[in-house]
Design a protein around this motif. Structure first.
Motif: not given
Ligand code: HEM
Length: 458
Positions: A335, A341, A397
């Motif tokens: 997705v 970074r 992912p």
């Molecule tokens: C299939 C669903 C999802 C995918 C594929 C996805 C994918 C990602 C990815 C690739 C990142 C960046 C990670 C990195 O930089 O190493 C991320 C960060 C984040 N995601 Fe998701 N995400 C999903 C669902 C969600 C859900 C359900 C939430 C909250 C309810 C969420 C909240 C966040 C937040 C707050 C960050 C920032 C984390 C940080 O920087 O510490 N994500 N997500």
């Protein structure tokens, strides 16, 4: 200060600034080779045509290559091998910054957003948010998610093809509003839904125009601003009411949990911090999960044998198998295409010395389509996740390291709950002649034709 002023000040403060002045000192000759075409074309290739552009660059340049991106003079060095991915995820968070690359989201998400902050600010925010996403908390959300999925699935019409992406978007939005914001009152939900939908649908042009404050008086920029003012007003009201809720201690929604967390000094999250984190969770967690689920329904619909196995698992209550189905679908259809970074100091990745100011990426698309890591990589085979075949740093992912998606467990729990409801109620097939491929929508990749399915009651 009233909430309208708070919103306007945020927009004024959070102009998207191009990443670090140090980027200007990076020279192509210091980096691994890559295409020579103008940065604008390479950026368009990366953003709009990522599904063929990035694999084509790997075929041409090998496992590590550099892309020139806008604003002109910035470089992205793309890696995908598990040992390189591991180094990026384990990189010193003081050197490998993630927040800066998301600056364009600043006016909407706000300066406290977990996605935008780095270093000690990130560490504090993450520590305060984490308890609302641990295993214990996730179990507390499950019943509400299943209930919402049941209501949604119960509305589907048998035998009539429909776009599962649209339905999954409606459902995951409802999950965010009710399980994350904790709003279940119908009149408040009615107020929030259109405001939140408009925030999720902000067109890319509006994001790009935020560097020019004068635009805020006109057309889509003015409407975005007005919508934000209104959304913030409602969110601040929800926060104020929740602070006073007599049952706060026993409530199980994310906002209520966040209201109770304290840092080492006994301080909690301020209203503005809470607003920023709520909008971040909304934008990060809504379309991503909806896209993953609609791809999963597409894959099951086109493979009757896999659908039968998944249905058996759903009926038997085998959550592990359903989770494997979801994970395999996310492997085949990432997705989010990559995690990036920004190097605040010189660093070495994969034995290559890179200068401060360069950006490094772990390509999720390339990691997932590696034949070496995932034999028969084009096949949809959930069993690979149950047979211990999938090694660390080959399925990414959700990114990794200290920035790994905080909602990963939440979205898997949600996905399994939704699949269970769909598969115990219906048989899922595809309308005759359906094919799908990925299309870029804002940052996420979604099924171009909305992953149309047909359901028949079991
Ligand atoms: C299939 C669903 C999802 C995918 C594929 C996805 C994918 C990602 C990815 C690739 C990142 C960046 C990670 C990195 O930089 O190493 C991320 C960060 C984040 N995601 Fe998701 N995400 C999903 C669902 C969600 C859900 C359900 C939430 C909250 C309810 C969420 C909240 C966040 C937040 C707050 C960050 C920032 C984390 C940080 O920087 O510490 N994500 N997500």
């Amino acid at each position: 200060m009233d909430s309208e002023t708070v919103t306007q000040q945020r927009f004024a403060r959070m102009r998207p600034v191009p990443v670090g002045g140090d980027a200007a000192s990076v020279r192509a000759s210091d980096l691994p080779p890559g295409p020579r075409m103008p940065g604008l074309l390479q950026s368009v290739g990366l953003l709009r045509f990522r599904h063929w552009f990035v694999p084509a660059l790997r075929r041409r340049y090998g496992d590590v290559f550099s892309i020139r991106i806008m604003p002109e003079g910035r470089y992205l060095v793309v890696f995908n091998r598990p040992e390189h991915v591991k180094e990026i995820f384990a990189g010193d968070p003081e050197v490998f910054h993630a927040g800066k690359g998301n600056a364009i989201l600043g006016p909407v998400m706000g300066e406290h957003s977990l996605l935008l902050v780095d270093s000690s600010q990130h560490k504090r925010a993450r520590r305060l948010l984490m308890p609302a996403f641990n295993g214990h908390a996730l179990r507390g959300y499950e019943d509400l998610v299943s209930g919402l999925a049941k209501t949604e699935v119960g509305r589907w019409h048998e035998g009539e093809p429909f776009e599962s992406l649209e339905r999954m978007n409606a459902l995951t939005l409802e999950v965010i509003l009710q399980v994350v914001f904790g709003v279940t009152d119908e009149s408040r939900l009615g107020e929030l839904r259109p405001l939140v939908k408009q925030t999720v649908d902000i067109p890319p042009l509006v994001f790009l125009g935020w560097g020019f404050p004068k635009l805020q008086k006109y057309g889509p920029w003015r409407r975005t601003m007005e919508n934000q003012v209104e959304l913030d007003r409602v969110i601040f009201r929800v926060i104020a009411e929740r602070r006073e809720a007599p049952d706060l201690e026993v409530r199980t929604d994310v906002l209520s949990r966040l209201l109770l967390v304290r840092d080492e000094d006994g301080g909690g999250l301020t209203d503005e911090e809470l607003r920023d984190q709520l909008v971040t969770l909304l934008l990060a967690g809504h379309e991503t999960t909806a896209s993953a689920l609609s791809w999963t329904l597409h894959e099951l619909g086109r493979d009757p044998a896999q659908a039968a196995k998944a249905r058996e698992a759903a009926v038997a209550g085998d959550g592990d198998y359903l989770e494997a189905v979801l994970k395999e679908s996310m492997r085949l259809h990432p997705v989010i295409p990559m995690v990036v970074r920004h190097l605040m100091a010189p660093a070495t990745v994969g034995g290559i010395d890179l200068p401060a100011g360069a950006n490094v990426a772990a390509s999720i698309i390339l990691a997932h389509e590696s034949e070496e890591s995932h034999p028969e990589h084009t096949r949809f085979r959930p069993e690979r996740f149950l047979e211990g075949e999938v090694a660390t740093n080959t399925w990414i992912p959700f990114g990794g390291g200290v920035r790994r998606c905080i909602g990963a467990g939440f979205s898997l729990m949600e996905g399994v709950a939704v699949l269970r409801e769909v598969l115990t109620t219906y048989d899922v097939t595809l309308p005759h002649g359906t094919t799908e491929k990925a299309k870029v929508r804002n940052i996420t990749s979604v099924p171009r034709h909305g992953a149309r399915i047909v359901v028949t009651r079991r």
